[in-house]
Every structure is written in C-alpha cells, then in structure tokens.
Design an enzyme around this catalytic site. Sequence first.
Site, PDB file in Angstrom:
ATOM      1  N   GLU A   1       3.863  -5.555   7.383  1.00 14.92           N
ATOM      2  CA  GLU A   1       3.211  -4.424   8.055  1.00 14.92           C
ATOM      3  C   GLU A   1       3.705  -4.195   9.479  1.00 14.92           C
ATOM      4  O   GLU A   1       3.722  -3.055   9.959  1.00 14.92           O
ATOM      5  CB  GLU A   1       1.689  -4.628   8.054  1.00 14.92           C
ATOM      6  CG  GLU A   1       1.025  -4.439   6.694  1.00 14.92           C
ATOM      7  CD  GLU A   1       0.999  -5.700   5.850  1.00 14.92           C
ATOM      8  OE1 GLU A   1       0.332  -5.689   4.805  1.00 14.92           O
ATOM      9  OE2 GLU A   1       1.663  -6.692   6.226  1.00 14.92           O
TER      10      GLU A   1
ATOM     11  N   GLU B   1      -1.639  -9.303  -0.488  1.00 12.17           N
ATOM     12  CA  GLU B   1      -3.081  -9.440  -0.261  1.00 12.17           C
ATOM     13  C   GLU B   1      -3.854  -9.447  -1.574  1.00 12.17           C
ATOM     14  O   GLU B   1      -4.831 -10.193  -1.733  1.00 12.17           O
ATOM     15  CB  GLU B   1      -3.561  -8.312   0.650  1.00 12.17           C
ATOM     16  CG  GLU B   1      -3.031  -8.467   2.077  1.00 12.17           C
ATOM     17  CD  GLU B   1      -3.235  -7.227   2.930  1.00 12.17           C
ATOM     18  OE1 GLU B   1      -3.786  -7.363   4.039  1.00 12.17           O
ATOM     19  OE2 GLU B   1      -2.838  -6.131   2.493  1.00 12.17           O
TER      20      GLU B   1
ATOM     21  N   ALA C   1       0.863  -1.184   0.000  1.00 18.17           N
ATOM     22  CA  ALA C   1       0.000   0.000   0.000  1.00 18.17           C
ATOM     23  C   ALA C   1       0.895   1.228   0.000  1.00 18.17           C
ATOM     24  O   ALA C   1       2.091   1.151   0.288  1.00 18.17           O
ATOM     25  CB  ALA C   1      -0.916  -0.016   1.210  1.00 18.17           C
TER      26      ALA C   1
END
Length: 260
Positions: free
Chosen positions: A134, A114, A66
């Site tokens: 993460e 993901e 992300a």
Amino acid sequence: MSHETVLLEQKEPGIWLLTINRERAMNALAPQVLEDLGAAVRSVVAEPTARCLLVTGAGRAFVAGADIAVMSAMSVLEARDFAAKGHLTLRALELAPFPVIALVNGYALGGGCELALACDFIVASEQAVFGQPEVNLGICPGFGGTQRLTRVVGRSLALDLVTTGRQVKADEALRIGLVNHVVAPEALLDKGLALARMIAGKGPVAVRFSKHLVIRGQDLDLANANVLETDVFGLLCATDDKREGMAAFLEKRPAKFTGK
C-alpha cells in the site's frame, strides 16, 4: 451457491469451498466482492453441520489487492466506509465458529494478504506471493494488515513488509511463519481438503471452543486468558462429545462425535 463475485460449494460433508471469482480483475476486492464474501460466510455459518471453510481465488491470483480503480475515485468518507466494510467482513471470517483455511494459489497482495491473514491458517502454492504494497500508493493497509500481520510475524518483520512494500515468495513466507504449508500448485486443493477432513473428524464443540480460546485469548493478558481456558475446559467436560471421545479412546475405536 453463487453470488455475483463469489462461488460457494460444499465439497464434502461439513467442508465448504469459497472462491473469489473476479478472474479478469485478479479477484480484486471491490465493495461488491466484500458484500458477496460476507454473505457467503454468513450462509456457511448458518449451516449447523459446517466444520471447515476453505477460501481461494479463481485463476492465477488469490486476491491481488483491493480494487485501485474504485479506490482512486473515493472521497475521504467513502474510503473510510470502504475500510470499515473490509474490517467487518474479515472479522466475520475470523470469528466463524469453525476453522477457515486460506488456499493461496498466486498473488495475495494488499487486501488479498489481509484476507489470508483473517483466515485461521494458510496453505500456499509454491507460486504464491504475499505483500502489503500500500505504501507504493501513498496509503497504509486498510483491512487489518498492520495488526494481524504484526500478530503473526512480529513487530519487526511486519514493519519491514508494510514500510518497504516488498513482496514475499512462498518459501520466505513459510520461513517467517506467515504460512503453515507450501505445496505444489496442483496439490493445493488436495492439501486443503486433507486438513479440512482432519478437522472435521474431531469433536466439533471442542474445535469451536479451541478456536474461540485462541482468538479471544490473544487480546487478554496471560493470567486472564488462562482463566478463560480453565472455564472452557470444564464446560467441555459436560458434553456428550467428551464422553464419547474418552470412551472411544479407552475402547480403542474411532469416536463418533455428534457435536453435542
């Protein structure tokens, strides 16, 4: 068809290729990317002749994660909305009425891992690298990583990956069942197209409902999942494709499916 951050093209009849196209940012999943990805998936779903979707990234990354620069400035509510958008987008990919194949050409980290997990199966380049890093940022996976990864590799390995944040190369990813095939980088698209052609040549209604059974059945207990399978089996026996498929088998000829 081109969106701002996503390219979509029909490679062959029934076979589509979606490319995340933020090469300078290693295809990081900013909110706009999720919007464009969702729109692209919806446009393929709306195509009645669509039989398979291939998903990849431009350049040397599938999706490197992300967009941390964007996330770092988010409030609590903005971060939750971002995660919710990610879940909604990836769920739409997962529920597409045809198989979706991730072609992982490089880094698939965080949101990229993901995204790959939301596809039905994964073909990886020998240069592919997977991970859920993460925890290095003080957060947890936010687009379904803790849940889909557990369902794919099991609880122990999922905990290993999400709590250490370590990266997994293609050979280990194949060994632990995270990916289905590993090929040379130059063979990645050809392998994906070969699999897509194989799928596109089968009975479309049967493929659609087989995917539905696998996706829906994993959330049911075994007894109810088997009841669902029994009902779908009976339903498919009423289709033109069933009649054509069995006739072709008995007559020793290729089947000509119509999707009806």
